[in-house]
Design a protein around this motif. Structure first.
Motif, PDB file in Angstrom:
ATOM      1  N   SER A 313     -24.170 -15.498 -14.907  1.00  0.00           N
ATOM      2  CA  SER A 313     -24.281 -14.577 -16.044  1.00  0.00           C
ATOM      3  C   SER A 313     -23.895 -13.122 -15.782  1.00  0.00           C
ATOM      4  O   SER A 313     -23.756 -12.373 -16.745  1.00  0.00           O
ATOM      5  CB  SER A 313     -25.726 -14.586 -16.565  1.00  0.00           C
ATOM      6  N   SER A 315     -21.370 -11.274 -15.350  1.00  0.00           N
ATOM      7  CA  SER A 315     -20.225 -10.655 -16.019  1.00  0.00           C
ATOM      8  C   SER A 315     -20.301 -10.776 -17.535  1.00  0.00           C
ATOM      9  O   SER A 315     -19.380 -10.357 -18.235  1.00  0.00           O
ATOM     10  CB  SER A 315     -18.926 -11.302 -15.526  1.00  0.00           C
ATOM     11  N   LYS A 316     -21.403 -11.325 -18.053  1.00  0.00           N
ATOM     12  CA  LYS A 316     -21.504 -11.571 -19.483  1.00  0.00           C
ATOM     13  C   LYS A 316     -22.257 -10.450 -20.192  1.00  0.00           C
ATOM     14  O   LYS A 316     -22.711  -9.496 -19.586  1.00  0.00           O
ATOM     15  CB  LYS A 316     -22.182 -12.923 -19.713  1.00  0.00           C
ATOM     16  N   ASP A 320     -26.856 -12.321 -22.930  1.00  0.00           N
ATOM     17  CA  ASP A 320     -26.679 -13.533 -22.129  1.00  0.00           C
ATOM     18  C   ASP A 320     -27.373 -13.400 -20.780  1.00  0.00           C
ATOM     19  O   ASP A 320     -27.981 -14.357 -20.288  1.00  0.00           O
ATOM     20  CB  ASP A 320     -25.190 -13.816 -21.928  1.00  0.00           C
ATOM     21  N   GLN A 321     -27.285 -12.224 -20.192  1.00  0.00           N
ATOM     22  CA  GLN A 321     -27.969 -11.993 -18.927  1.00  0.00           C
ATOM     23  C   GLN A 321     -29.485 -12.028 -19.117  1.00  0.00           C
ATOM     24  O   GLN A 321     -30.211 -12.556 -18.275  1.00  0.00           O
ATOM     25  CB  GLN A 321     -27.534 -10.659 -18.334  1.00  0.00           C
ATOM     26  N   TYR A 373     -24.890  -7.001 -27.142  1.00  0.00           N
ATOM     27  CA  TYR A 373     -23.625  -7.692 -26.903  1.00  0.00           C
ATOM     28  C   TYR A 373     -22.668  -6.861 -26.052  1.00  0.00           C
ATOM     29  O   TYR A 373     -21.481  -7.145 -25.979  1.00  0.00           O
ATOM     30  CB  TYR A 373     -22.984  -8.077 -28.244  1.00  0.00           C
ATOM     31  N   THR A 375     -20.853  -5.613 -22.805  1.00  0.00           N
ATOM     32  CA  THR A 375     -20.413  -6.236 -21.549  1.00  0.00           C
ATOM     33  C   THR A 375     -20.034  -5.209 -20.488  1.00  0.00           C
ATOM     34  O   THR A 375     -19.817  -5.582 -19.330  1.00  0.00           O
ATOM     35  CB  THR A 375     -19.207  -7.163 -21.795  1.00  0.00           C
ATOM     36  N   ARG A 431     -26.759 -17.958 -25.672  1.00  0.00           N
ATOM     37  CA  ARG A 431     -26.695 -17.347 -26.998  1.00  0.00           C
ATOM     38  C   ARG A 431     -27.425 -18.214 -28.029  1.00  0.00           C
ATOM     39  O   ARG A 431     -28.087 -17.697 -28.939  1.00  0.00           O
ATOM     40  CB  ARG A 431     -25.227 -17.151 -27.401  1.00  0.00           C
TER      41      ARG A 431
END
Length: 441
Positions: A313, A315-316, A320-321, A373, A375, A431
């Motif tokens: 996770s 790089s998300k 998401d992390q 959201y 990144t 998600r």
């Protein structure tokens, strides 16, 4: 029958029905490791132990619903000069029920023992798990350094696989190197004081072995296909890996040989080795406070979870992390149901209490700044990285604040979908977990 008579008598007490509440509260106190608090909160006896003080106010409800940390409850008493004043000023939240000493003892026993067989987790006592504890550091530091070749051969026979891992991956020395013997002798000589400190701290290791074994029983219960490690190997390794520690490295590992416990990282948060450092590097307090024996089973469980569920996770997007880390904490909670939440998440008890109290404010921080959201790591790094605090939240906040919010999201999802197994949770899209959690503190 004496027990039947006692139960019959207790049923006549108007507050008897609150016992189930108290059992739940007791479990919460144990969960948050509030040892002193739980003793006071269970009962306050007076008149030669002729009565018991039962808490029946909204504070119990808050505790049961995990909205109020035990430490926050105890802090309310610190405003007063003594316990008597605290009781007087908070008398509206207590109901005093007079009981005979024998009944009081029986009542207390119910509360003390009921927590061990609660509904929160299954009984895994009969799940078959084999775990052998090996003290590698004792054998390593007992090597005859004047006759190193034969000594290492004996060590290799006892620790096939792990000796190679230790030399190459932990010490960073290659057996084929011409300086190998010198480097190993130097390590043994230089780290003798740490070995001595370890011997004092870990005179026996049975307590930790048993905790790890129980954790493995829970692992087998929830993940029956997983091949459990069957060895718990203690060792002493380098202490100057500051960079790894800043990323959460604990010195505890999982290898093909078993679970490895780096005792040099569990000597107690006040150990002078962490303040003074080895090789001129010490550890900041927010990291070294976790270098205690209590983190041994926690770190073992984390390594098991990472082995089951490799992290993909970083790089998300932030959400998401968050959910990824929340999943891991949720599984950790199931593998170590009797362990304090503050140990699982790595915050202090006060930091965790602050997060619980300000859960809505934390969520508003992420939503109003459109961070969910995001990144760009530079914009979210203060929320997903180790640190003494979260800059946006002030000095009393913990670092890595996304851990807490992610955990609450996953809890919210599991409350709405209680039939979801841990294996299913692990495989779910992060998600999707967030969206279906309908999380809104």
């Amino acid at each position: 029958d004496l027990i039947d008579r006692l139960v019959t008598t207790l049923k006549k007490v108007s507050e008897f029905q609150k016992i189930t509440w108290w059992v739940t509260v007791h479990r919460e106190f144990r969960k948050h490791d509030q040892v002193g608090t739980q003793t006071f909160s269970f009962f306050y006896c007076r008149n030669d132990f002729s009565g018991v003080l039962l808490k029946v106010s909204d504070v119990i409800i808050l505790l049961c619903q995990e909205y109020l940390h035990a430490a926050k409850f105890m802090n309310s008493f610190l405003k007063f000069a003594n316990l008597a004043q605290a009781i007087y000023h908070m008398q509206e939240t207590f109901v005093f029920v007079r009981m005979k000493p024998a009944i009081l003892l029986f009542f207390t026993s119910i509360m003390l023992f009921s927590c061990k067989t609660g509904k929160d987790h299954p009984d895994v006592s009969k799940v078959p798990v084999k775990l052998q504890t090996l003290r590698f550091e004792k054998d390593l530091f007992s090597l005859d350094t004047n006759n190193l070749g034969p000594s290492l051969q004996s060590l290799q026979q006892k620790y096939p696989g792990f000796l190679q891992d230790f030399m190459v991956n932990i010490l960073g020395i290659q057996p084929a190197d011409s300086q190998f013997a010198y480097a190993l002798k130097r390590f043994i000589a230089d780290f003798k004081p740490i070995k001595q400190a370890s011997d004092k701290e870990f005179i026996e290791f049975t307590t930790y072995s048993n905790e790890v074994k129980t954790m493995l029983q829970y692992t087998k219960h929830y993940f029956p296909e997983y091949a459990l490690p069957d060895k718990l190997i203690t060792y002493i390794g380098p202490m100057d890996a500051f960079y790894e520690a800043s990323l959460g490295w604990s010195g505890d590992i999982i290898t093909s040989s078993g679970l490895g416990i780096g005792l040099q990282m569990h000597l107690g948060s006040s150990s002078p080795f962490y303040q003074e450092g080895v090789g001129g590097q010490g550890y900041p307090e927010y990291i070294s406070r976790r270098f205690t024996p209590a983190y041994i089973p926690v770190n073992c469980a984390r390594n098991i979870i990472d082995d089951l569920y490799p992290d993909a996770s970083p790089s998300k997007a932030l959400i998401d992390q968050m959910v990824d880390k929340g999943k891991r904490l949720y599984i950790l909670d199931r593998l170590l149901p009797e362990t304090a939440d503050s140990l699982k998440i790595g915050y202090t008890a006060n930091q965790l209490a602050g997060c619980v109290k300000n859960e809505r404010l934390l969520w508003d921080l992420f939503t109003t700044n459109n961070l969910l959201y995001e990144t760009d790591f530079q914009k979210i790094k203060s929320f997903v990285s180790e640190g003494p605090k979260t800059m946006e939240l002030g000095d009393d906040s913990p670092g890595y604040i996304a851990l807490f919010t992610g955990w609450q999201i996953v809890k919210a999802y599991m409350e709405k979908h209680p039939d979801t197994s841990l294996k299913q949770l692990v495989s779910m899209d992060n998600r999707k977990v967030f969206e279906q959690s309908k999380y809104k503190p």
